[in-house]
Design an enzyme around this catalytic site. Structure first.
Site, PDB file in Angstrom:
ATOM      1  N   ASP A 172       0.766  -1.247   0.000  1.00  0.00           N
ATOM      2  CA  ASP A 172       0.000   0.000   0.000  1.00  0.00           C
ATOM      3  C   ASP A 172       0.801   1.304   0.000  1.00  0.00           C
ATOM      4  OD1 ASP A 172      -1.489  -2.222   0.642  1.00  0.00           O
ATOM      5  OD2 ASP A 172      -2.770  -1.206   2.063  1.00  0.00           O
ATOM      6  N   ARG A 205       1.502   2.559  10.366  1.00  0.00           N
ATOM      7  CA  ARG A 205       0.519   2.531   9.271  1.00  0.00           C
ATOM      8  C   ARG A 205       0.786   3.682   8.300  1.00  0.00           C
ATOM      9  NH1 ARG A 205      -2.645  -1.791   8.357  1.00  0.00           N
ATOM     10  NH2 ARG A 205      -3.909  -0.310   7.175  1.00  0.00           N
ATOM     11  N   GLU A 406       2.005  -9.298  11.242  1.00  0.00           N
ATOM     12  CA  GLU A 406       1.768  -8.844   9.876  1.00  0.00           C
ATOM     13  C   GLU A 406       3.110  -8.482   9.225  1.00  0.00           C
ATOM     14  OE1 GLU A 406      -0.907  -5.540   9.949  1.00  0.00           O
ATOM     15  OE2 GLU A 406      -1.296  -5.592   7.791  1.00  0.00           O
TER      16      GLU A 406
END
Ligand code: GLC
Length: 436
Positions: A172, A205, A406
């Site tokens: 992303d 993030r 993750e």
């Protein structure tokens, strides 16, 4: 020496905990729906546990989201509504005439891994009748998907599929997208509430400026009902190495499957030839000695050395000299990917020499298990067996130290992002299956 059996047992438990019956959530809290490439990796995990029925169910669940034009969407919203954002109400797949009418999906795709996944399942299922039946069922859907990748996503016919949103790469917020994403306008974006920073600290993030652009891009694509005009007009248009390498690897697999099923192979052979050529003429950078992404907005390669470039090896797209150059100049280079005083583990998602490198932020530096698995098997394909083994050992060490996270900090091995992450568990189990 790391003991593998307890890790396998723990991995199987993660899969079972995240199993929603119809599909396996990548993380029931953070990602409660089906994601396309996750489903592929997850199916390998179920197969490694010997549960081929469950593996087939995972693939079927992904294929159920297929659009009439062939696209496989990156999210299929099983279990919607949920607290996930951006959800089905933002994507509005119902606006697209090609979308399924009974199941909401996103309007973009993700790296095409299912082709090689179904070949692996076909090869390893001990029940040969079941294996053939499933291959016959899945092959036409996969062929339709790849046709779409070669037509709708290759409007100029150059032999590569463009991605029109960073999420289609699966990586992303990689520094790869900093330049192309900076051209996305965010004026007039309605206010929204992010859900991804609820369970995971925001420093791990994407930043809000990136998130604004991710959403602005969705609204752009949606305003074109995700049709062909959106592919031509999207302010973000990139030929990504990882995406196209996995497409090629899947088409190698579809070729083998077509032969086994008595289907014609000519179209697939043409796809393979065209992407081999395009990797050489467009994506290989002879000065940097690495495969680089191509920005259609500037018509130039993007000078960011990302681990995704190494996945070209998994698809056999490098010459032996190119493979050696990537390994010697970049993968074994302590200033780039290899461990040094600062980092201890392979393979950070981005070269440490890149100014955008951030060891704790999502796809800007941490280690991801799926990339490690694909890179290790690519290295083995070119005969770099020791390096492949080293990456496997590092992967096991990360999981033994921090569990099925993750992603991981390459300096300390600390687990980052959400815990109990499905593909980290599935690929620990299914690692060897990736060899074909
Ligand atoms: C994140 C990752 C993407 C993955 C998804 C579900 O969006 O960047 O690659 O498919 O989570 O796990």
């Amino acid at each position: 020496m790391i003991e593998i059996d307890p890790l396998r047992k723990a991995a199987a438990e993660v899969l079972r905990r995240n199993d929603r019956g119809e599909f396996t959530a990548p993380s029931p809290r953070q990602y409660p729906h089906l994601w396309l490439w996750d489903a592929g990796f997850t199916a390998l995990g179920w197969a490694a546990l010997g549960d081929f029925e469950r593996a087939y169910r995972e693939v079927r669940a992904a294929l159920r989201g297929q659009w009439r034009n062939g696209m496989l969407p990156h999210v299929v919203f099983y279990g919607w509504p949920s607290a996930y954002f951006p959800g089905a109400d933002l994507w509005r797949s119902d606006l697209a005439p090609e979308a399924p009418t009974d199941l909401p999906t996103s309007g973009i795709t993700q790296p095409p891994v299912l082709g090689f996944v179904i070949q692996i399942l076909f090869q390893h299922d001990p029940d040969r009748q079941r294996a053939s039946a499933f291959a016959r069922e899945a092959f036409p859907a996969l062929r339709a998907y790849h046709r779409w990748l070669h037509t709708a996503r290759d409007p100029e016919g150059i032999g590569l599929s463009r991605i029109v949103h960073p999420w289609e790469s699966g990586m992303d917020n990689s520094p790869l997208w900093d330049a192309p994403l900076s051209r996305v306008q965010t004026e007039g974006l309605p206010p929204y509430q992010r859900a991804d920073v609820h369970w995971v600290h925001e420093e791990q993030r994407p930043r809000s400026i990136e998130y604004d652009r991710f959403l602005a891009l969705i609204l752009h694509l949606r305003s074109h009902r995700y049709g062909e005009s959106s592919v031509r007009s999207s302010p973000f248009r990139v030929y990504d190495v990882l995406f196209n390498a996995l497409r090629h690897r899947s088409e190698e697999a579809l070729f083998v499957m077509a032969q086994a099923l008595g289907e014609p192979t000519g179209e697939i052979e043409e796809w393979l030839e065209r992407s081999r050529a395009a990797f050489q003429t467009r994506l290989w950078d002879p000065e940097i000695g690495f495969f680089l992404d191509w920005d259609c907005g500037t018509d130039r390669r993007i000078p960011v050395i990302a681990a995704g470039g190494l996945v070209a090896l998994y698809a056999g797209l490098a010459t032996p000299d190119q493979a050696k150059e990537m390994v010697d100049r970049h993968l074994r280079n302590p200033k780039a990917f290899a461990p040094n005083g600062g980092t201890r583990y392979l393979v950070p998602t981005v070269s440490k020499a890149d100014p955008g490198w951030e060891p704790r932020r999502y796809w800007r530096g941490p280690i991801w298990i799926n990339l490690n698995a694909l890179i290790a098997h690519g290295l083995a394909r070119y005969g770099f067996h020791e390096l492949a083994e080293e990456i496997h050992r590092h992967t096991l060490a990360l999981i033994a130290q921090s569990g099925f996270h993750e992603y991981y900090d390459p300096r300390t091995g600390e687990g980052l992002g959400i815990g109990d992450f499905t593909w980290s568990a599935a690929l620990l189990l299914g690692w060897d299956l990736l060899s074909g």
